[in-house]
Scaffold this motif. Structure first.
Motif, PDB file in Angstrom:
ATOM      1  N   LEU A   3       0.843  -1.187   0.000  1.00  0.00           N
ATOM      2  CA  LEU A   3       0.000   0.000   0.000  1.00  0.00           C
ATOM      3  C   LEU A   3       0.878   1.237   0.000  1.00  0.00           C
ATOM      4  O   LEU A   3       1.993   1.229   0.498  1.00  0.00           O
ATOM      5  CB  LEU A   3      -0.911   0.004   1.219  1.00  0.00           C
ATOM      6  CG  LEU A   3      -1.953  -1.104   1.290  1.00  0.00           C
ATOM      7  CD1 LEU A   3      -2.705  -1.016   2.592  1.00  0.00           C
ATOM      8  CD2 LEU A   3      -2.898  -1.021   0.120  1.00  0.00           C
ATOM      9  N   CYS A   7      -2.187   6.451   1.558  1.00  0.00           N
ATOM     10  CA  CYS A   7      -3.489   5.855   1.268  1.00  0.00           C
ATOM     11  C   CYS A   7      -3.926   4.987   2.446  1.00  0.00           C
ATOM     12  O   CYS A   7      -3.159   4.189   2.954  1.00  0.00           O
ATOM     13  CB  CYS A   7      -3.415   5.018   0.005  1.00  0.00           C
ATOM     14  SG  CYS A   7      -4.964   4.200  -0.386  1.00  0.00           S
ATOM     15  N   ALA A   8      -5.177   5.133   2.826  1.00  0.00           N
ATOM     16  CA  ALA A   8      -5.719   4.330   3.920  1.00  0.00           C
ATOM     17  C   ALA A   8      -6.485   3.116   3.399  1.00  0.00           C
ATOM     18  O   ALA A   8      -7.118   2.411   4.160  1.00  0.00           O
ATOM     19  CB  ALA A   8      -6.638   5.186   4.780  1.00  0.00           C
ATOM     20  N   GLY A   9      -6.444   2.892   2.073  1.00  0.00           N
ATOM     21  CA  GLY A   9      -7.185   1.783   1.476  1.00  0.00           C
ATOM     22  C   GLY A   9      -6.573   0.431   1.802  1.00  0.00           C
ATOM     23  O   GLY A   9      -5.452   0.331   2.296  1.00  0.00           O
ATOM     24  N   PHE A  10      -7.302  -0.619   1.519  1.00  0.00           N
ATOM     25  CA  PHE A  10      -6.837  -1.969   1.793  1.00  0.00           C
ATOM     26  C   PHE A  10      -6.593  -2.774   0.528  1.00  0.00           C
ATOM     27  O   PHE A  10      -6.262  -3.934   0.596  1.00  0.00           O
ATOM     28  CB  PHE A  10      -7.862  -2.692   2.679  1.00  0.00           C
ATOM     29  CG  PHE A  10      -8.025  -2.031   4.007  1.00  0.00           C
ATOM     30  CD1 PHE A  10      -7.072  -2.197   4.995  1.00  0.00           C
ATOM     31  CD2 PHE A  10      -9.112  -1.219   4.257  1.00  0.00           C
ATOM     32  CE1 PHE A  10      -7.214  -1.565   6.230  1.00  0.00           C
ATOM     33  CE2 PHE A  10      -9.262  -0.597   5.481  1.00  0.00           C
ATOM     34  CZ  PHE A  10      -8.308  -0.757   6.468  1.00  0.00           C
ATOM     35  N   SER A  11      -6.770  -2.142  -0.618  1.00  0.00           N
ATOM     36  CA  SER A  11      -6.576  -2.816  -1.894  1.00  0.00           C
ATOM     37  C   SER A  11      -5.215  -2.443  -2.455  1.00  0.00           C
ATOM     38  O   SER A  11      -4.690  -1.375  -2.163  1.00  0.00           O
ATOM     39  CB  SER A  11      -7.671  -2.400  -2.877  1.00  0.00           C
ATOM     40  OG  SER A  11      -8.936  -2.744  -2.365  1.00  0.00           O
ATOM     41  N   HIS A  13      -2.188  -1.324  -5.109  1.00  0.00           N
ATOM     42  CA  HIS A  13      -1.985  -0.339  -6.156  1.00  0.00           C
ATOM     43  C   HIS A  13      -1.155  -1.004  -7.251  1.00  0.00           C
ATOM     44  O   HIS A  13      -0.319  -1.857  -6.957  1.00  0.00           O
ATOM     45  CB  HIS A  13      -1.224   0.877  -5.623  1.00  0.00           C
ATOM     46  CG  HIS A  13      -1.996   1.634  -4.606  1.00  0.00           C
ATOM     47  ND1 HIS A  13      -1.954   1.324  -3.272  1.00  0.00           N
ATOM     48  CD2 HIS A  13      -2.855   2.670  -4.731  1.00  0.00           C
ATOM     49  CE1 HIS A  13      -2.739   2.156  -2.607  1.00  0.00           C
ATOM     50  NE2 HIS A  13      -3.306   2.977  -3.463  1.00  0.00           N
ATOM     51  N   THR A  42      -8.145  -3.033  -7.578  1.00  0.00           N
ATOM     52  CA  THR A  42      -7.106  -2.147  -7.067  1.00  0.00           C
ATOM     53  C   THR A  42      -7.756  -1.016  -6.277  1.00  0.00           C
ATOM     54  O   THR A  42      -8.967  -0.801  -6.359  1.00  0.00           O
ATOM     55  CB  THR A  42      -6.252  -1.573  -8.207  1.00  0.00           C
ATOM     56  OG1 THR A  42      -7.071  -0.820  -9.087  1.00  0.00           O
ATOM     57  CG2 THR A  42      -5.540  -2.693  -8.968  1.00  0.00           C
ATOM     58  N   CYS A  43      -6.937  -0.293  -5.558  1.00  0.00           N
ATOM     59  CA  CYS A  43      -7.418   0.790  -4.707  1.00  0.00           C
ATOM     60  C   CYS A  43      -8.075   1.893  -5.538  1.00  0.00           C
ATOM     61  O   CYS A  43      -7.574   2.259  -6.604  1.00  0.00           O
ATOM     62  CB  CYS A  43      -6.265   1.358  -3.897  1.00  0.00           C
ATOM     63  SG  CYS A  43      -6.792   2.524  -2.631  1.00  0.00           S
ATOM     64  N   CYS A  45      -8.224   4.985  -4.749  1.00  0.00           N
ATOM     65  CA  CYS A  45      -7.661   6.304  -4.452  1.00  0.00           C
ATOM     66  C   CYS A  45      -7.003   6.920  -5.683  1.00  0.00           C
ATOM     67  O   CYS A  45      -6.765   8.123  -5.712  1.00  0.00           O
ATOM     68  CB  CYS A  45      -6.665   6.227  -3.299  1.00  0.00           C
ATOM     69  SG  CYS A  45      -5.076   5.511  -3.735  1.00  0.00           S
TER      70      CYS A  45
END
Length: 97
Positions: A3, A7-11, A13, A42-43, A45
């Motif tokens: 990650l 980015c706070a996402g969990f998917s 990049h 994917t994320c 963001c």
């Protein structure tokens, strides 16, 4: 794929595209399978989001470009699911685009 720090996402990049990457043929969306499910993505963001879609033992990659005015969607051709997963790995690693 790791990650990004911002980015706070969990998917994951996607990695930067590699110089010797395999170019994929991107088509306008078309009804390929009666039922399809997204199995990996994917994320969101970033402006470009990729999804691995599967159904009936087959798969394809969907690419969505997000804009302020909406979004634009393209997809690859169908492959047997194992081949689609290999292409998905190539997209994530930058070896396919």
């Amino acid at each position: 794929m790791p990650l990004r720090d911002d980015c706070a996402g969990f998917s994951p990049h996607v990695a930067m595209v590699q110089r010797d990457h395999v170019p994929l043929e991107w088509r306008e969306p078309y009804p390929v399978l009666e039922r399809v499910r997204v199995t990996a993505w994917t994320c969101a963001c970033l402006a470009m989001v990729y999804e691995l879609c599967a159904g009936a033992g087959q798969g394809f990659i969907r690419r969505t470009v997000q804009h302020d005015q909406g979004h634009r969607v393209h997809q690859t051709r169908l492959w047997p699911i194992d081949e689609a997963r290999a292409v998905w790995t190539g997209v994530l690693s930058g070896r396919a685009r």
